[in-house]
Design an enzyme around this catalytic site. Structure first.
Site, PDB file in Angstrom:
ATOM      1  N   LYS A 185       0.883  -1.174   0.000  1.00 38.37           N
ATOM      2  CA  LYS A 185       0.000   0.000   0.000  1.00 38.37           C
ATOM      3  C   LYS A 185       0.917   1.218   0.000  1.00 38.37           C
ATOM      4  CE  LYS A 185      -1.723   3.062   1.972  1.00 38.37           C
ATOM      5  NZ  LYS A 185      -1.453   4.490   1.523  1.00 38.37           N
ATOM      6  N   GLY A 238       7.199   5.632   7.581  1.00 43.47           N
ATOM      7  CA  GLY A 238       6.376   6.837   7.521  1.00 43.47           C
ATOM      8  C   GLY A 238       6.552   7.631   8.789  1.00 43.47           C
ATOM      9  N   SER A 239       5.521   8.336   9.181  1.00 41.27           N
ATOM     10  CA  SER A 239       5.633   9.217  10.346  1.00 41.27           C
ATOM     11  C   SER A 239       5.558   8.402  11.647  1.00 41.27           C
ATOM     12  CB  SER A 239       4.509  10.249  10.319  1.00 41.27           C
ATOM     13  OG  SER A 239       3.272   9.583  10.386  1.00 41.27           O
ATOM     14  N   VAL A 242       1.809   7.674  12.924  1.00 40.93           N
ATOM     15  CA  VAL A 242       1.120   6.544  12.275  1.00 40.93           C
ATOM     16  C   VAL A 242       1.797   5.230  12.672  1.00 40.93           C
ATOM     17  CG1 VAL A 242       0.565   5.488  10.052  1.00 40.93           C
ATOM     18  CG2 VAL A 242       0.250   7.943  10.365  1.00 40.93           C
ATOM     19  N   GLY A 243       3.120   5.218  12.670  1.00 40.72           N
ATOM     20  CA  GLY A 243       3.840   3.989  13.024  1.00 40.72           C
ATOM     21  C   GLY A 243       3.496   3.507  14.424  1.00 40.72           C
ATOM     22  N   GLU A 260      10.133   2.133  10.496  1.00 45.93           N
ATOM     23  CA  GLU A 260      11.159   3.171  10.447  1.00 45.93           C
ATOM     24  C   GLU A 260      10.436   4.494  10.270  1.00 45.93           C
ATOM     25  OE1 GLU A 260      14.251   3.080  11.146  1.00 45.93           O
ATOM     26  OE2 GLU A 260      14.452   0.895  11.234  1.00 45.93           O
ATOM     27  N   CYS A 294      14.077  11.486   5.641  1.00 43.64           N
ATOM     28  CA  CYS A 294      14.100  11.098   7.055  1.00 43.64           C
ATOM     29  C   CYS A 294      15.477  11.377   7.648  1.00 43.64           C
ATOM     30  CB  CYS A 294      13.721   9.640   7.208  1.00 43.64           C
ATOM     31  SG  CYS A 294      14.625   8.571   6.103  1.00 43.64           S
ATOM     32  N   GLU A 395      10.169  16.900  14.107  1.00 42.98           N
ATOM     33  CA  GLU A 395      10.518  16.767  12.687  1.00 42.98           C
ATOM     34  C   GLU A 395       9.639  17.704  11.859  1.00 42.98           C
ATOM     35  OE1 GLU A 395       9.272  13.233  10.480  1.00 42.98           O
ATOM     36  OE2 GLU A 395      11.325  13.018   9.773  1.00 42.98           O
TER      37      GLU A 395
HETATM   38  P1  NAD Z   1       2.687   9.049   6.854  1.00 41.84           P
HETATM   39  O1  NAD Z   1       2.891   8.353   8.153  1.00 41.84           O
HETATM   40  O2  NAD Z   1       1.699  10.125   6.767  1.00 41.84           O
HETATM   41  O3  NAD Z   1       2.267   7.980   5.739  1.00 41.84           O
HETATM   42  C1  NAD Z   1       3.071   6.842   5.464  1.00 41.84           C
HETATM   43  C2  NAD Z   1       2.175   5.742   4.921  1.00 41.84           C
HETATM   44  O4  NAD Z   1       1.290   5.321   5.948  1.00 41.84           O
HETATM   45  C3  NAD Z   1       1.302   6.161   3.736  1.00 41.84           C
HETATM   46  O5  NAD Z   1       1.241   5.097   2.814  1.00 41.84           O
HETATM   47  C4  NAD Z   1      -0.051   6.387   4.388  1.00 41.84           C
HETATM   48  O6  NAD Z   1      -1.139   6.207   3.524  1.00 41.84           O
HETATM   49  C5  NAD Z   1      -0.032   5.301   5.446  1.00 41.84           C
HETATM   50  N1  NAD Z   1      -0.972   5.531   6.551  1.00 41.84           N
HETATM   51  C6  NAD Z   1      -1.353   6.711   7.096  1.00 41.84           C
HETATM   52  N2  NAD Z   1      -2.268   6.489   8.082  1.00 41.84           N
HETATM   53  C7  NAD Z   1      -2.441   5.155   8.171  1.00 41.84           C
HETATM   54  C8  NAD Z   1      -3.242   4.304   8.981  1.00 41.84           C
HETATM   55  N3  NAD Z   1      -4.065   4.792   9.920  1.00 41.84           N
HETATM   56  N4  NAD Z   1      -3.157   2.970   8.791  1.00 41.84           N
HETATM   57  C9  NAD Z   1      -2.319   2.452   7.859  1.00 41.84           C
HETATM   58  N5  NAD Z   1      -1.558   3.199   7.037  1.00 41.84           N
HETATM   59  C10 NAD Z   1      -1.606   4.542   7.197  1.00 41.84           C
HETATM   60  O7  NAD Z   1       4.139   9.541   6.380  1.00 41.84           O
HETATM   61  P2  NAD Z   1       4.528  10.328   5.048  1.00 41.84           P
HETATM   62  O8  NAD Z   1       4.109  11.752   5.183  1.00 41.84           O
HETATM   63  O9  NAD Z   1       4.086   9.561   3.846  1.00 41.84           O
HETATM   64  O10 NAD Z   1       6.120  10.229   5.082  1.00 41.84           O
HETATM   65  C11 NAD Z   1       6.940  11.115   5.786  1.00 41.84           C
HETATM   66  C12 NAD Z   1       7.467  10.459   7.044  1.00 41.84           C
HETATM   67  O11 NAD Z   1       8.152   9.266   6.699  1.00 41.84           O
HETATM   68  C13 NAD Z   1       8.467  11.315   7.786  1.00 41.84           C
HETATM   69  O12 NAD Z   1       8.207  11.250   9.160  1.00 41.84           O
HETATM   70  C14 NAD Z   1       9.798  10.641   7.458  1.00 41.84           C
HETATM   71  O13 NAD Z   1      10.812  10.863   8.413  1.00 41.84           O
HETATM   72  C15 NAD Z   1       9.391   9.223   7.394  1.00 41.84           C
HETATM   73  N6  NAD Z   1      10.369   8.426   6.659  1.00 41.84           N
HETATM   74  C16 NAD Z   1      11.162   7.574   7.382  1.00 41.84           C
HETATM   75  C17 NAD Z   1      12.129   6.823   6.741  1.00 41.84           C
HETATM   76  C18 NAD Z   1      13.004   5.885   7.525  1.00 41.84           C
HETATM   77  O14 NAD Z   1      13.508   4.928   6.948  1.00 41.84           O
HETATM   78  N7  NAD Z   1      13.219   6.127   8.810  1.00 41.84           N
HETATM   79  C19 NAD Z   1      12.273   6.916   5.361  1.00 41.84           C
HETATM   80  C20 NAD Z   1      11.456   7.803   4.664  1.00 41.84           C
HETATM   81  C21 NAD Z   1      10.490   8.541   5.324  1.00 41.84           C
END
Ligand code: NAD
Length: 509
Positions: A185, A238-239, A242-243, A260, A294, A395
């Site tokens: 996804k 992701g963020s 959410v994680g 991550e 990130c 962040e």
């Molecule tokens: P986000 O958390 O908004 O979204 C990431 C993913 O999660 C998307 O596919 C989104 O649709 C999905 N998502 C959102 N809510 C959800 C839910 N309730 N259930 C399941 N899935 C859900 O993050 P973003 O804005 O896409 O990305 C930016 C973030 O990602 C920043 O915090 C960045 O630091 C982080 N990031 C981390 C790394 C790493 O390896 N540490 C790498 C790249 C980006």
């Protein structure tokens, strides 16, 4: 931002979900639109707005495909990945342009995004002939002991938009080489890149159902994937917010889970640093990808003895950076990805002002000339930042750099470690002892000496400490992605023909 200046134009076709080897629309028939963040007049394409029903179909396909894929010899799985890597090489420019259009990073970085996927796909293809465990001596005679890696099952993969081809490759290729089947996804901001990457893997010869794609939004498509009972494991990038939410959902359902998330990555600049080198590293780390990495260098911890000279040069460099459409070869900095991200970054700039930091450069949106209809923000530098300020702790994920002052190395390292995140950290110094102390004491998943916070290579594990990471690392092999995408099975074989009791039977002569 103001009204758009020119007429809307569409440049790409729609993509679909991939379920059991077939490209299909969402069951509801709904789609959503993706626009170029550098030019909101340009519709990049449309993607299915999927829901739990689509996720269910994809997961069932992945479950059905799992036994045969897990039984396929890993070197044969690797041959398909080799073919995929060769196809990616052939499609590199086309995919790079798509990355630039869909999420806005400038062309050299967009091509780098694709190159990272090429590197990862070749690397994981080669793991098909390794995937090794251990053989160790048994404490009993005529008995042996070994460990082997086995696939976990159906993986739900959830990815962000900032590396729209590279991050899907980080997750999909190790999952597949290890014998898992997958439902991806991707982020709603960049589903077309993900779909094109999946299409290349499919073209390389994956059997139906081994790799499935469900596009859509987090709550509607991502969460049903995490919660689906037939999904054995989840890997999320992701963020943090959410994680952390998904970690609980996964734990309640006893699923393997790894995440991550964010970073607040520091560069320490000591008084003996090569200042030109440090300035170029800070500009690249702070403003590359418009700060949307990130590993972006969002905090600079600068020794007081060189602070003013360093800041003056940094401001000069930041002012010279050319903002522009990703596909214009002169552009050095692209837009941020979306209206929401644009607003969030401007809000943080306002927070910094109110907290009493000095706005030394930038601080506003930039909509001059060709940037009129994009989410551009001028490279922004805050000085006089105190470690407890929100802009020093949270962040921002945009082109905003905070400068903190320090008087010595141990204070600098304390400041560097004093946030919730621990992804990447760097130090510029000519002093070998200071470099060694920083290497030892910086609490981060990645530490750079005389290099910026960005620049990880795929053959090493990638991930962070504290709130950044949970579970095994991404990328790399042993100690990295292979640990994330396999589980261990330990096998004892007793060929003594007798009942031997570990820890009890006395050794025979
Ligand atoms: P986000 O958390 O908004 O979204 C990431 C993913 O999660 C998307 O596919 C989104 O649709 C999905 N998502 C959102 N809510 C959800 C839910 N309730 N259930 C399941 N899935 C859900 O993050 P973003 O804005 O896409 O990305 C930016 C973030 O990602 C920043 O915090 C960045 O630091 C982080 N990031 C981390 C790394 C790493 O390896 N540490 C790498 C790249 C980006």
């Amino acid at each position: 931002m103001g009204r758009m200046t020119t007429g809307v134009r569409a440049v790409m076709e729609a993509v679909q979900n991939l379920i059991n080897g077939r490209w299909v629309a969402a069951e509801s028939g709904n789609t959503f639109e993706i626009r170029n963040p550098a030019d909101r007049n340009e519709i990049v394409g449309r993607a299915p707005d999927s829901s739990a029903a689509d996720v269910d179909a994809a997961v069932r396909a992945a479950r059905a495909a799992f036994p045969a894929w897990a039984a396929t010899p890993a070197p044969k799985r690797g041959e398909i990945l080799y073919r995929a890597a060769e196809l990616l090489v052939r499609h590199k420019t086309r995919l790079g342009v798509l990355v630039a259009r869909e999420m806005g990073k400038v062309m050299p970085e967009a091509l780098g995004d694709v190159q990272e996927a090429i590197d990862m796909t070749y690397y994981m293809a080669s793991e098909g002939r390794r995937l090794s465990g251990e053989t160790v001596p048994s404490e009993l005679p005529n008995k042996d002991a070994k460990s082997i890696r086995v696939p976990i099952g159906v993986f739900g993969l959830i990815t962000p938009w900032n590396f729209p081809i590279a991050i899907p490759s980080w997750k999909i290729t190790p999952a597949l080489i290890a014998g898992n089947t997958v439902v991806l996804k991707p982020a709603e901001e960049a589903p077309i890149c993900a779909a094109q990457f999946v299409a290349v893997l499919q073209e390389a010869g994956l059997p139906p159902g081994v790799l499935n794609l469900v596009c859509g939004f987090g709550a509607q498509a991502g969460e049903p994937l995490v919660c689906h009972p037939e999904v054995d494991a989840v890997s999320f990038t992701g963020s943090y917010a959410v994680g952390a939410h998904l970690a609980i959902l996964a734990a309640e359902r006893h699923k393997h889970f790894a995440m991550e998330t964010g970073g607040k990555n520091p560069i320490i600049v000591m008084d003996d640093a090569d200042l030109d080198l440090a300035v170029s590293g800070a500009l690249w780390g702070g403003f590359g990808t418009s700060g949307q990495r990130c590993t972006a260098a969002s905090r600079l911890i600068v020794h007081e003895a060189i602070h003013d000279r360093f800041v003056a040069r940094l401001i000069g460099g930041a002012r010279r950076l050319k903002l522009g459409n990703a596909q214009d070869p002169a552009s050095e900095i692209g837009p941020v990805v979306s209206a929401a991200q644009y607003q969030k970054v401007l809000d943080y700039i306002e927070i910094g002002r109110r907290e009493g930091a000095t706005l030394a450069c930038g601080g506003a949106g930039y909509q001059e000339g060709a940037c009129a209809d994009g989410y551009f923000i001028s490279p922004t530098i805050f000085t006089d930042v105190q470690p407890t300020m929100r802009i020093a702790q949270e962040e921002i994920f945009g082109p905003v750099v905070c400068i903190l002052k320090t008087s010595n190395l141990s204070e600098a390292i304390r400041m560097a470690n004093d946030t919730a995140f621990g992804l990447s950290a760097a130090i510029y110094t000519q002093n070998a002892n200071a470099a060694a102390i920083a290497e030892r004491d910086l609490d981060a998943g990645l530490v750079y000496i005389n290099a910026s916070t960005i620049g990880a290579e795929i053959q090493m594990p990638f991930g962070g400490t504290r709130r950044t990471g949970l579970g095994p690392r991404e990328a790399g092999g042993r100690g990295g992605a292979l640990d994330l995408y396999t589980k261990w099975k330990v096998i004892y074989r007793d060929f003594s023909g007798q009942l031997q009791k570990a820890q009890i039977t006395p050794p025979t002569a």
